[in-house]
Every structure is written in C-alpha cells, then in structure tokens.
Design a protein around this motif. Structure first.
Motif, short mmCIF file in Angstrom:
data_model
loop_
_atom_site.label_atom_id
_atom_site.label_comp_id
_atom_site.label_asym_id
_atom_site.label_seq_id
_atom_site.Cartn_x
_atom_site.Cartn_y
_atom_site.Cartn_z
N THR A 2 0.53 -1.01 0.02
CA THR A 2 -0.18 -0.09 -0.06
C THR A 2 0.50 1.23 0.39
OG1 THR A 2 -1.47 -1.02 1.12
CG2 THR A 2 -1.44 1.09 1.10
N LYS A 3 0.34 2.07 -0.97
CA LYS A 3 1.39 2.96 -1.00
C LYS A 3 1.10 4.53 -0.11
CE LYS A 3 1.13 7.12 -3.55
NZ LYS A 3 0.65 8.40 -5.44
N ASN A 4 1.58 4.82 0.59
CA ASN A 4 2.00 6.00 2.04
C ASN A 4 1.87 7.45 1.11
OD1 ASN A 4 3.59 4.18 4.11
ND2 ASN A 4 5.41 4.85 3.35
N ILE A 5 0.34 7.80 2.07
CA ILE A 5 0.10 9.33 1.38
C ILE A 5 0.15 10.09 2.96
CG2 ILE A 5 -2.14 9.82 1.36
CD1 ILE A 5 -3.88 7.56 -0.05
N GLU A 6 0.60 11.37 2.07
CA GLU A 6 0.79 12.08 3.54
C GLU A 6 -0.53 12.52 4.48
OE1 GLU A 6 3.88 15.22 2.56
OE2 GLU A 6 1.62 15.92 1.95
N LEU A 7 0.11 12.81 5.20
CA LEU A 7 -1.35 13.65 6.29
C LEU A 7 -1.30 15.08 6.11
CD1 LEU A 7 -4.11 13.90 7.47
CD2 LEU A 7 -2.70 12.71 9.40
N ILE A 239 -6.48 18.79 5.39
CA ILE A 239 -6.91 19.38 6.04
C ILE A 239 -7.16 20.97 6.10
CG2 ILE A 239 -7.76 18.98 8.30
CD1 ILE A 239 -6.58 16.26 8.71
N GLU A 240 -8.48 20.99 6.07
CA GLU A 240 -8.53 22.76 6.11
C GLU A 240 -9.02 22.87 7.06
OE1 GLU A 240 -11.51 26.24 6.25
OE2 GLU A 240 -11.65 24.37 6.67
N TYR A 248 -9.88 21.18 18.18
CA TYR A 248 -10.08 20.90 16.99
C TYR A 248 -9.02 20.32 15.58
CZ TYR A 248 -12.13 21.50 11.60
OH TYR A 248 -12.75 20.76 11.00
N VAL A 249 -8.20 20.83 15.26
CA VAL A 249 -6.56 19.88 14.75
C VAL A 249 -6.54 19.30 14.79
CG1 VAL A 249 -4.76 20.48 13.84
CG2 VAL A 249 -5.89 22.21 13.73
N TYR A 250 -5.67 18.94 16.46
CA TYR A 250 -5.59 18.03 17.73
C TYR A 250 -6.72 16.44 17.27
CZ TYR A 250 -4.44 14.23 20.58
OH TYR A 250 -4.10 12.70 21.04
N THR A 251 -8.52 16.80 17.06
CA THR A 251 -9.22 15.57 16.91
C THR A 251 -9.51 15.00 15.69
OG1 THR A 251 -10.42 16.96 19.35
CG2 THR A 251 -11.74 15.18 17.53
N VAL A 252 -9.17 16.21 14.50
CA VAL A 252 -10.01 15.89 13.06
C VAL A 252 -8.17 15.07 12.81
CG1 VAL A 252 -9.55 16.52 10.74
CG2 VAL A 252 -11.29 17.79 12.82
N VAL A 253 -7.35 15.52 12.68
CA VAL A 253 -5.75 15.00 12.33
C VAL A 253 -5.54 13.19 13.23
CG1 VAL A 253 -2.32 15.13 12.89
CG2 VAL A 253 -4.47 17.08 12.26
N ASP A 254 -5.65 13.21 14.46
CA ASP A 254 -5.75 12.15 14.97
C ASP A 254 -6.55 11.00 14.28
OD1 ASP A 254 -4.78 11.00 17.27
OD2 ASP A 254 -7.23 10.32 18.19
N ALA A 255 -7.56 11.07 14.14
CA ALA A 255 -9.58 10.70 13.47
C ALA A 255 -8.49 10.37 11.93
CB ALA A 255 -10.08 11.48 13.44
N TRP A 256 -7.93 11.01 10.98
CA TRP A 256 -7.74 10.89 9.81
C TRP A 256 -6.28 9.62 9.91
CZ3 TRP A 256 -8.57 10.59 4.97
CH2 TRP A 256 -10.25 11.52 4.74
N LYS A 257 -4.83 10.15 11.53
CA LYS A 257 -3.72 9.66 10.90
C LYS A 257 -4.73 7.90 11.19
CE LYS A 257 0.88 9.05 11.20
NZ LYS A 257 0.90 9.54 10.14
#
Length: 757
Positions: A2-7, A239-240, A248-257
């Motif tokens: 699987t390709k590594n995708i940048e967050l 992420i916008e 907010y940033v922590y919660t959304v980034v954590d979920a996507w990570k």
C-alpha cells in the motif's frame, strides 16, 4: 504494498502546529502574518519559524508555508526580502497562487519547492503541464473533482514530476476556489487576498422553498473514501482549518492518522465519523468526490451542527435534547482542551542553543568547536592568526559574537562564546571570520550552501508610449453576433468581437466551428474545463487553428498551455487575476502570451504601478455584470427547487434558469444557469468604470464591454447602437461621453476600482 499517503494538517497558530504534530501529521501548512490566504487565522511570526521548523523536523514532519495570495506591485520588494530570508531556512515548500511569485521563485529562488495553491483552480491535465513548466512540484486539486477525475490528474501529475494533494476534510466553498469575488465586492475583502468574509454562509431572506441559508454547503469529508483516494494515486490528503483552534486540529488529525494507519496495515477502514462529530462541523458530505452532486449537500444552518446531530441520536431535536447535547459537547471539548494542552506544553519552539569554543595562537589556524544539543563539530580558519599590530582591541568573544550574529538567523542562537583559549592580542581579518561563519552555517544547514541575497532587478515602464485604445465587445450567442455585426458595419464602429464559449459544448462543436469560420470573431475560453469538457475544448482549439483567428482569450491555463504548444497567440483573461508586472513577464516569457486583462479587483493606484513588457498588450473591462460566484453545485435546489435531486450530464448541457435571492441588507443577488455552463451568481448592479480611460492613459490597448444579456438591476436606457457610440466617443476623448454613459447605464458600481485590494 500500500502506498504511503501524506497527512497534511492546518497550522493556524503555534498551538495548532504543535497539536498537529502530536496527533501524527506528516506535514503542516501554515502562514506568516503577510502574504497568506487566511488573514483571519492568528498565523505565526517569522521569528518563531526557525523554532517551528526545528520542532517539526525532530518529529519527522514537514512544514509548508502559505504565500497563496495575489501580490500587488507595491508588495514585490517586501516579498523579495521575505524570500531571501526563507531560502536560509529549512522550509519544505511554499504554497503559491500568484503567477508573478511563481516567476520569481522559479528564476531567482530555485532552492524553494513550489506548491500550487487550490486558489489556482487546477482541474485539467493542461493546467498540470502549465504549472510543471513553472517548476511547481506539487498541486492542490480543485475540490469539485470526482474520484475518476482525480485519478486522471494524479496520473498526469506523476508524468510531469508533480505530486497531487486533495482536500478531504473541512469547509466546502460554494464557488470554485480562486473564482469567487463575492467577499471582494460585498465588503471589500478579497478572497484572493485571504480576507474572505464568507457572505455565502450568511442568512438570506427566506426562499420560495423555505431556506434561510441557501448558499451554505455541508463540510467536506472523504473519511470513508480513503481507499479509493489511494487507488486514484493521490499523494497527500489535506485537512482544511487554519482558522480553527488546536483542539479541533488535534481531534481531526488524530482521527485521520488512525484511518491512514489502518490503510497502511490493510485493515478494515472505519466509516463511523463519531470522533469527527465531536468538534465543529456543518454535517458532512462527499458529494463532489463521488460525483453525486445533490441537494443533500446543503445545510440550512451556518452554525456548528454537532449539538443537533447529538440530539437527533438521543431521540430528536427537542429543546431539552439540544441543551443536553450542548452541555455534553462543552464537557467533551473541555476534556480535549485540557488533555491536548498538557501534551503540547511539552513541545518547545525555542531555538536550539549554540556554544562556540574558540582557540588560537599566532601562526596557527583559528579553531572553533561548535556544540549543539545534538552534536558538536569543529571548523578551522583558512589563514593563520596574526599578532595584532593595530591600536584596536584584539580578537575576543565580544567581537566574535558580533561577527557571527548571522548564526542567530537560523534555528539556533548563540548562547555562549568561550574565548578563554585565545592568545592575547590576536588578529584575524574580518573577511576570514565571515568565511568561518559560512563554514559553520553550511554544517548547521545539513551541508546545504547558503546563498547571498537575490537582488531582483527593478522593472521599468516603456517610455514615450502613445496608445489610442480600441473598443472590444463580448457576446455569447449567434443571434447577438448577427445583430452586433450589422450594427458595427452600419454605424462604422471599429471593435473586436469576443465570443464567450460555454464550459461544455459536447454536441455543438460543429455549430461553433461554423460561427468562427464565417465571422471575424475571437473565441474566449472559460475558466473551468473539467474532464471531457477540457478535451472537447482542446479539440475545438485544434479544429479552429486552420482558421487562425488573430488570437484567443482564455481564462483557463490548460487552454493557454495548448495554445502556447501550438503556436497560437493568446491573451490571459479576466479570471486569471493579473495584478503585477512579474505575472505579465511570467506569461510572456514562459508561454509566449501576447497580452493580458488586468484584474478588476485592483485600484487606480495599483494599476498605475503595473509595468507591461515590450510588445505586450494590456486590456481592461470597463463595463460588465459582476460574476461573484461560479459553482459546481445547483444553486436552485435551495431557492426555487428542482424536480431533480441531483445534477446530471443533461443539467449542464440543457438547463436554463434564472432566479434571485436577497440578503438581510436588502441587496439582491441574481442566479443564472445557461446551456453548457455552470451555475453563477451575479452582483445586484453591473461594473462601470469610465474614469480609467483618463486616469491611466497610454497603458491599455483595448477597453472591453460585456454585451451579454445577463439579468441584473442595472438599467440600459439606450439601444445597443447608441451605447456603442457612447463608448466610442468616450475612448476618443469626448468630454460628455462619460456622463452620458453613467446616465444611460444605471445604477452601477466601481467600488473595486476605488478600494483595490
């Protein structure tokens, strides 16, 4: 494998940057207090940038700096000063919108990686090639694209050594990015300058279908579509949220990570957005991504939807449930804030201290041992130390601190210089100390050369120009063409006629070829050309080529690239937002552009400072309806309703509708959908600027008048023949013509010309 995708995460301030790092972001985009498209964010000071870069590097996180606004002429010098400072940092990339900045970066600052901003509205393969020629290494694709369209562009990007990133979470704009003038006209806060006041989120007078927020879209979320994005070849998911807070940033980034880690391990992806609903949202949609552009993408509420959703889950949106949900969310937010605050408190953006131990004696090289928190190294002078034979004081720690002060302009600062091992009355030429400093900088900068500041040459205005401007006219139908050519010939008015092509003309290509074959008119290509529409436009351009119109006009850089490749003269249209001299140089030198429209967003003073290249023509629109918004959505779902729930291919090709909405200030906005075009919103009154003809003489080759039949509240009290004669008289210096034009066309506005950006 699987390709590594940048967050890629937003960093509106230092706390948000730290929150993104501890949540696992692979890269962060952030802005300084100038030149970025989120002026409402707190942003960061340049003094903190080195410490932020050091912190990010320590956590294997890249940092991209947003310089993604259009740059007016007066800002070129401070921009150059900033770029000269940035090349001495370890910034991983700069995000850019302005063609002039792209030109300067490519020519003078090759050490900075260039990322094309979403404000460049990139949605076809020709635009990828255009940006690649300007040395962009990455592009953010338009939010309106489907997965198939993204896959095609990701492939085109890779063929041109360019990475692609896609917004996957956060606000949807009602307009294609970079093509919105809503905030600029209504309040003087240009979205192309990072000052958008979001009038599309405002409440309006209730529409016929009972909507109070008819332009308000839900938030974008591709959380459940990550596998499909990976399959499409996307390199980065973005992420916008640079005006959001750190929790907010922590919660959304954590979920996507966590979702990306599941993807990497080939585990089943989560579809439940429970964690994402804990923080601000307007409910979620992936309609553009899946190609299902439907009315459920709207939400008739501009506020945070979290409490409403929580109440619905608990049995319905009663007052009691809403209040209970708000209390629970408040407690949850407080808990997240405290937890994340403890984590980010451990992270420091303080620069790393340097200790310099200096030793030397007459007849030997000077030796400097440099100690950082992580390592130490030694450098030697190229020449030998001498006995001080001057009256001045010999070499000491204080002198070295002054001569090595450039080390403080890095991610380090000089904490202490130990000169105890220096022989008394030692002398070393200052130029030798400068060489030592460069050696230290080279090692501290990971063996990358530091370059002296670039001095970009000042551009000069052409001298002794005397230009008699001509009149140019825009139409968009065969009927208007017939009437206009008759009027021009019978009234002996000389004017170039531009014909606005639709955004989609799949079944009408032959009809348009016939129109251009039989008439001496100039095609004007639109700003948005996606997928088949772009391929059809390219094919049309090639079929048109044997007829050789004197030139084409294009608002789309993909068509500009095709014209350049095929030796077709082209002019940059109004939507390309040209506001500075280096943008003109960029288009001329890289793409053989023969002329450009100057943006209607800038003021008299800002226009006067623009210096056009030799053998290059400038154009300006003095009368036109103001297109505030170009949207990939159906604007009638929330206003008048539609028997269809979603947009299909037939809608774009055949739908014709008009309507209006009124804001709470009593101002009317006009909605229009014509055959082959996307939906548009027009300003209440048209733009008319008669002053520019006398304010800025001998600059413009032609002044442009839009004669398309677009409904607004501007009244035209004369027939077309009289109107054209008035414009002709005005260009010829008739003193009464401007007054007569303002009386014949009313009401109008020239607010942008007066205020600028």
């Amino acid at each position: 494998m699987t390709k590594n995708i940048e967050l890629l995460a937003p960093g509106g301030d230092t706390d948000c940057i730290k929150a993104a790092i501890i949540a696992g972001a692979d890269a962060i985009y952030c802005g300084l207090d100038k030149f970025n498209a989120r002026n409402r964010a707190q942003n960061i000071a340049f003094a903190d940038l080195h410490g932020i870069l050091r912190l990010a590097q320590k956590h294997n996180c890249q940092v991209f700096l947003t310089l993604n606004i259009i740059i007016v002429e007066s800002e070129i010098s401070p921009l150059i000063r900033l770029l000269n400072k940035l090349v001495k940092t370890k910034i991983d990339g700069v995000i850019v919108q302005d063609f002039g900045m792209l030109y300067l970066l490519g020519k003078y600052f090759p050490g900075l990686n260039i990322h094309a901003s979403t404000q460049l509205t990139t949605h076809n393969a020709g635009q990828i090639k255009f940006l690649s020629k300007l040395k962009a290494t990455r592009v953010n694709l338009s939010r309106e694209l489907s997965l198939d369209e993204i896959q095609s562009l990701a492939s085109a990007g890779h063929e041109n050594n360019m990475l692609t990133e896609v917004f996957v979470h956060g606000s949807y704009c009602i307009s294609f990015s970079g093509l919105c003038y809503f905030s600029s006209v209504h309040g003087g806060k240009s979205g192309n300058r990072g000052r958008c006041s979001q009038p599309c989120r405002d409440q309006y007078v209730r529409t016929a279908v009972g909507k109070d927020f008819p332009l308000n879209l839900k938030d974008n979320s591709a959380y459940a579509d990550l596998q499909e994005l990976a399959d499409a070849g996307v390199d980065s998911v973005k992420i916008e949220g640079r005006i959001k807070k750190f929790h907010y940033v922590y919660t959304v980034v954590d979920a996507w990570k966590k979702q990306l880690l599941r993807l990497g391990k080939r585990e089943r992806l989560v579809t439940d957005k429970h964690d994402l609903h804990k923080v601000f949202n307007r409910e979620f949609s992936n309609g553009f991504l899946t190609g299902d552009i439907n009315k459920s993408m709207f939400i008739d509420n501009s506020r945070d939807n979290s409490a409403i959703r929580r109440a619905e889950i608990k049995g319905g949106c009663t007052d009691e449930n809403i209040q209970q949900a708000k209390r629970e969310l408040y407690d949850l937010k407080t808990e997240i804030l405290h937890r994340v605050q403890k984590k980010i408190a451990r992270l420091s953006i303080t620069k790393a201290p340097l200790t310099l131990v200096v030793s030397g004696e007459v007849g030997s090289p000077l030796k400097i041992v440099v100690k950082t928190p992580d390592t130490s190294f030694a450098v030697l002078s190229d020449s030998l130390a001498q006995k001080n034979r001057h009256c001045a004081q010999g070499l000491n720690a204080q002198i070295l601190l002054e001569k090595f002060k450039a080390l403080n302009d890095t991610e380090y600062f000089i904490q202490h210089i130990d000169g105890e091992h220096l022989q008394d009355d030692l002398f070393m030429p200052f130029k030798e100390l400068t060489i030592i400093q460069k050696k230290i900088l080279f090692i501290l900068n990971d063996a990358q050369e530091t370059f002296p500041p670039v001095d970009v040459p000042l551009l000069k205005k052409p001298q002794n120009l005397s230009i008699q401007p001509t009149l140019s006219l825009l139409i968009s139908s065969a009927r208007d063409l017939h009437n206009l050519t008759s009027l021009i010939s019978s009234n002996e008015i000389e004017a170039d006629i531009y014909f606005q092509l639709p955004q989609s003309f799949k079944n009408n290509c032959a009809e348009f070829i016939e129109i251009f074959t039989e008439n001496n008119i100039i095609p004007w290509f639109p700003a948005v050309l996606i997928g088949e529409d772009y391929r059809d436009a390219v094919e049309f351009l090639h079929q048109l080529q044997p007829q050789r119109p004197q030139h084409i006009v294009t608002d789309n850089t993909g068509i500009a690239y095709e014209a350049y490749q095929n030796g077709i003269a082209w002019i940059a249209g109004t939507s390309l937002n040209i506001v500075n001299s280096f943008s003109l140089l960029c288009l001329k030198e890289h793409f053989n552009c023969s002329g450009a429209f100057i943006s209607n967003e800038i003021s008299k003073v800002q226009i006067k400072s623009v210096k056009k290249p030799n053998d290059f023509k400038l154009y300006y629109s003095i009368y036109h309806p103001i297109n505030l918004v170009t949207s990939g959505q159906c604007l009638f779902h929330q206003v008048t309703g539609c028997h269809k729930d979603r947009i299909d291919a037939h809608c774009i090709q055949h739908c014709e509708k008009t309507s209006s909405i009124k804001n709470l200030k009593g101002e009317t906005l006009f909605l229009e959908k014509t055959k082959g075009n996307y939906h548009r919103i027009y300003n209440e009154v048209n733009f008319l600027n008669t002053d520019i003809v006398t304010d800025v003489p001998n600059l413009f080759s032609s002044f442009f008048v839009d004669l398309r039949n677009i409904r607004t509240n501007t009244n035209i009290d004369v027939d077309t023949a009289t109107l054209l004669q008035l414009f002709k008289n005005h260009l010829n210096g008739n003193l009464d013509a401007a007054k007569n034009l303002r009386q014949s066309l009313h009401p109008t506005t020239d607010i942008q010309y007066k205020k600028g950006i």
